[in-house]
Design an enzyme around this catalytic site. Structure first.
Site, PDB file in Angstrom:
ATOM      1  N   PRO A 151       6.224   2.446  -0.333  1.00  0.00           N
ATOM      2  CG  PRO A 151       5.473   1.304  -2.214  1.00  0.00           C
ATOM      3  CD  PRO A 151       5.517   2.655  -1.576  1.00  0.00           C
ATOM      4  CG  HIS A 152       9.973   0.592   3.055  1.00  0.00           C
ATOM      5  ND1 HIS A 152       8.906   1.449   3.284  1.00  0.00           N
ATOM      6  CD2 HIS A 152      10.270   0.058   4.247  1.00  0.00           C
ATOM      7  CE1 HIS A 152       8.589   1.416   4.560  1.00  0.00           C
ATOM      8  NE2 HIS A 152       9.391   0.580   5.169  1.00  0.00           N
TER       9      HIS A 152
END
Length: 154
Positions: A65-66
């Site tokens: 995730p970013h």
């Protein structure tokens, strides 16, 4: 760029069981808020917003995730190892147990992409993932992630 520049030792956590993606993102936001003095709510919201565009589970038990965060001055990361893998809508439909989150400045361009490529290459290394899965100590996990000879960003 190498992982030691983006991942602080205090940004690593081992968790027994995670009940949902929302809870996972809450924990990641808490880790990032504590390690990098980010706003907890903004960080959580940014992770949720990015995930709504498409799942960040990249396969083989790994999620990346970013999110982009206003006011952040550099790319930073948080890592979680889940003792009990969780459903994550990954591309290979396998549950996830290794989660490396990246947070980038809102206006970052190439640095964010370089960091994402670096972390992606690192987390595709089967030997590194095996070592991560066989350790529960955050300091050891940090050493595994930051001492990998491999993998430098372009």
């Amino acid at each position: 760029m190498d992982i030691s520049k983006i991942l602080e030792p205090q940004a690593i956590k081992v968790v027994g069981k995670m009940t949902s993606k929302k809870r996972l993102f809450q924990d990641l936001a808490e880790i990032a808020a504590g390690a990098y003095e980010l706003c907890l709510e903004d960080t959580f919201d940014a992770l949720q917003e990015r995930e709504s565009l498409g799942p960040t589970g990249v396969g083989h038990g790994v999620a990346l995730p970013h999110a982009r965060i206003e006011g952040l001055s550099r790319v930073v990361g948080a890592f979680m190892r889940l003792e009990s893998p969780m459903e994550f809508d990954a591309v290979d439909r396998q549950p996830v147990d290794l989660v490396f989150a990246l947070f980038a400045p809102a206006e970052s361009g190439v640095d964010h992409l370089k960091a994402l490529a670096l972390v992606s290459r690192t987390m595709r290394d089967a030997d590194i993932c095996a070592k991560l899965r066989s350790n529960n100590d955050p300091a050891t996990l940090h050493a595994i992630l930051t001492e990998s000879p491999a993998i430098k960003a372009a």
